[in-house]
Scaffold this active site. Structure first.
Site, PDB file in Angstrom:
ATOM      1  CG  HIS A  29     -13.093 -24.559   8.404  1.00 46.54           C
ATOM      2  ND1 HIS A  29     -11.890 -25.009   7.908  1.00 46.54           N
ATOM      3  CD2 HIS A  29     -13.271 -23.311   7.869  1.00 46.54           C
ATOM      4  CE1 HIS A  29     -11.360 -24.104   7.124  1.00 46.54           C
ATOM      5  NE2 HIS A  29     -12.172 -23.059   7.072  1.00 46.54           N
ATOM      6  CB  CYS A  30     -10.119 -28.183  12.248  1.00 41.67           C
ATOM      7  SG  CYS A  30     -11.173 -29.631  12.344  1.00 41.67           S
ATOM      8  CG  MET A  31      -7.105 -31.216   7.421  1.00 46.10           C
ATOM      9  SD  MET A  31      -6.410 -29.991   6.279  1.00 46.10           S
ATOM     10  CE  MET A  31      -4.905 -29.570   7.177  1.00 46.10           C
ATOM     11  NE  ARG A  33     -12.959 -34.261  13.695  1.00 44.59           N
ATOM     12  CZ  ARG A  33     -12.881 -34.970  14.805  1.00 44.59           C
ATOM     13  NH1 ARG A  33     -13.432 -34.540  15.915  1.00 44.59           N
ATOM     14  NH2 ARG A  33     -12.256 -36.130  14.799  1.00 44.59           N
TER      15      ARG A  33
END
Length: 650
Positions: A29-31, A33
């Protein structure tokens, strides 16, 4: 607690929209998504993903990206990997339930149990470390080894006069440069891998490995052996010397890290470590190997003087340990002297039998332990190279890490050497690789004697390994796998071995139609599976199967069921009704409830669907179609609840 449950549900729904957990290879995951690598893009249902409460959007690029926003993206991603039993970024294993896969699960569990029972000893730990150092190099060994085998055949044919010309020599030179990229710098690669195994800095381990190459030493002013006063030779100490030196490096680094301040650790620790271990390697480890080599040369000369089958056996059996220690290079002057004085070296064909013993041992391991997939793959890669006379992949990747097979391979080499010693007069006109390529260099038409010795080495290595060299722990694991296969085969229910039929029933009073007639493309194109739908006359919705309620969607528009025989059936009430956030639906059951076709599972406000311009389609879809052999056709007609609609053949 409720918040955690919501994240779990979202995680489960994302998996479902991505084609199921088996279709997701990894999750990160990112910030904002959740990012997934998927195995089959065609199984991804973007509309389903977009309809999940809390999902802000979907992007299907190189990765499948589900936007859930900051603050909860990490929680959802953590729930997803927790459900899969892996960590973020790790590969998610598939979870099918066929008889074959049950066997594999049993085998994996028993293999782990078998390993847990084994007592760890210093020797086992040493052999395991050896394996961990060299297994990553097997692909390089195999590729470079095959090229080296081709070079050996071409070189020997040129030397023997079967081939000639600048073109062949140029080809041999180019191929030699390529294969030397591995074998000339094996000590460096070993140093890097050994450092990773022992917990040292890998690049520093590579430097320690490079020390034995004595790069930059002036041949006219060589470094002297402290024990004998003679000049040190490059690669003296061999691969095992490198492993010992890197192990010492790891001990030094660990202690320095504890006492050196962090601010200067990156400067002080590697400098002191390289200096101390480098000096120890040059002035202690390499001279010690030189001391061993001098005594071994004396022993070889004595054995040669004795002659006959006894000499052949001893030399053939001892050559593999010499290769391990890097001492086989000290025999080159002996070969050269023999060729100069007599026209051939009688020693080289005998020593070449060690490789034959390795080949025989590897074949025996393959036969007895063919269910050991990891070992079988290594043998398949290393065996052709071994036949061509390149023994490192078999030594370091197969026989040495297993312990006993290395000894029985040595015995096989001794048997081949004894045969050549008994025949007598089998010599090579030049120094070249062993194995089959050496046939071209055998002098005085005695190639048949060399071939007989090679076959004897193959056979000896095979027989001794087959009966005495199979590691007990590996054999026990394979035997247990065989037992599990029989046990699982006998325990698989009859319905799992043959086709089973299940009925799906009408979920409402109204007109039933085939799924292809749905206004929703996702359903009509059978992206989620196959089935039917009913245009309901009333708002009462019944269970489509005999089974259990497996899931109820938070927006109440869909209910999942699992039948007795494992069919996964989705009841989707209306089209695009997830947007209604549950308003028209009243759920009458709970997750885990047992249901029959007479069970009222939900009530739908049909007028509310009409006002919201949502299609009145009560869709019933079999979602795990990989287990379905056949579905009977659906004809449009008026039906009542509990009426049979179609038959599913599993």
């Amino acid at each position: 607690m409720a918040e955690n449950t919501a994240y779990k549900k979202m995680a489960a729904e994302i998996y479902a929209g991505a084609g199921g957990m088996d279709n997701v290879e990894s999750v990160v995951h990112c910030m904002t998504r959740v990012r997934m690598s998927v195995r089959d893009d065609t199984k991804v249902n973007e509309e389903k993903l977009k309809g999940i409460p809390g999902v802000l959007g979907v992007v299907d690029d190189e990765q499948l990206q589900v936007i859930v926003g900051p603050g909860k993206v990490n929680k959802v991603a953590q729930e997803m990997v927790a459900m899969a039993g892996v960590k973020l970024g790790e590969t998610i294993p598939t979870h099918n339930h066929s008889g074959k896969e049950k066997v594999e699960e049993f085998a994996a569990q028993n293999k782990a149990a078998q390993k847990a029972k084994q007592k760890s000893t210093p020797m086992k730990r040493f052999l395991k470390d050896i394996s961990n150092i060299f297994v990553p190099m097997i692909p390089a060994f195999v590729g470079s080894g095959l090229i080296a085998g081709v070079v050996a055949v071409l070189t020997n044919m040129v030397t023997a006069g079967y081939l000639s010309g600048d073109t062949w020599n140029q080809l041999i030179m180019v191929l030699s440069i390529i294969k030397n990229g591995m074998f000339s710098y094996l000590a460096i690669y070993t140093g890097v891998n050994a450092a990773q195994v022992f917990g040292a800095t890998p690049t520093v381990g590579g430097i320690i490995g490079a020390v034995i190459l004595l790069t930059g030493m002036n041949p006219e002013q060589p470094i002297k052996n402290l024990f004998t006063g003679e000049a040190l030779a490059a690669n003296q100490g061999g691969i095992l010397g490198v492993i010992l030196a890197v192990w010492l490096l790891a001990q030094v680094e660990k202690r320095l890290h504890k006492v050196v301040p962090d601010s200067i650790d990156i400067i002080v620790t590697p400098t002191i470590s390289i200096l101390l271990i480098g000096l120890a390697e040059i002035y202690l480890i390499m001279p010690l190997a030189g001391f061993i080599s001098d005594n071994m040369v004396g022993g070889i000369n004595w054995i040669l003087n004795v002659g006959g089958a006894f000499s052949g056996f001893v030399l053939g059996a001892l050559f593999l340990p010499m290769v391990m220690l890097g001492l086989h290079q000290i025999l080159t002057p002996i070969h050269v002297q023999m060729i100069t004085e007599t026209g051939s070296t009688l020693l080289l064909p005998i020593l070449a039998m060690a490789g034959g013993g390795q080949v025989g041992a590897a074949i025996a391991l393959w036969v007895r332990l063919r269910k050991d997939k990891e070992l079988s793959e290594m043998i398949k890669g290393a065996l052709p190279v071994g036949i061509l006379g390149i023994g490192e992949p078999l030594i370091y990747g197969v026989t040495l890490p297993l312990g006993k097979p290395f000894i029985t391979a040595c015995i096989g080499g001794g048997i081949g050497g004894a045969v050549i010693g008994l025949i007598g007069g089998v010599g090579a006109i030049a120094i070249g690789p062993s194995g089959i390529p050496l046939i071209f260099l055998i002098a005085n038409h005695k190639w048949w004697g060399y071939v007989l010795g090679l076959l004897a080495a193959y056979l000896g290595g095979f027989i001794f390994t087959y009966f005495f060299g199979i590691p007990k722990d590996r054999l026990a694991a394979v035997q247990e796998t065989n037992q599990n296969e029989k046990q699982v085969a006998s325990n698989i229910p009859a319905e799992s071995k043959a086709s089973v039929q299940e009925k799906l029933y009408a979920v409402a009073t109204g007109e039933v139609k085939p799924l292809t007639a749905s206004v929703d493309k996702v359903f009509s194109q059978k992206m989620m599976g196959d089935g039917y739908f009913v245009v309901s006359d009333t708002g009462d919705i019944y269970a489509p199967v005999y089974g259990t309620v497996s899931s109820i969607f938070p927006t109440k528009h869909a209910i999942g069921f699992v039948t007795e025989h494992g069919s996964e059936v989705l009841l989707h009430m209306g089209v695009d009704t997830v947007q209604l956030k549950g308003a028209p639906f009243t759920i009458r059951v709970h997750e885990g409830d047992k249901v029959t076709p007479g069970t009222l599972v939900a009530t739908v406000d049909l007028e509310a669907l009409k006002v919201a311009h949502k299609a009145n389609e009560m869709l019933v879809v079999v979602t795990n179609m990989e287990k379905v052999k056949q579905l009977s056709p659906v004809s449009a007609k008026h039906v009542s609840p509990k009426e049979e609609i179609l038959t599913v053949t599993i």
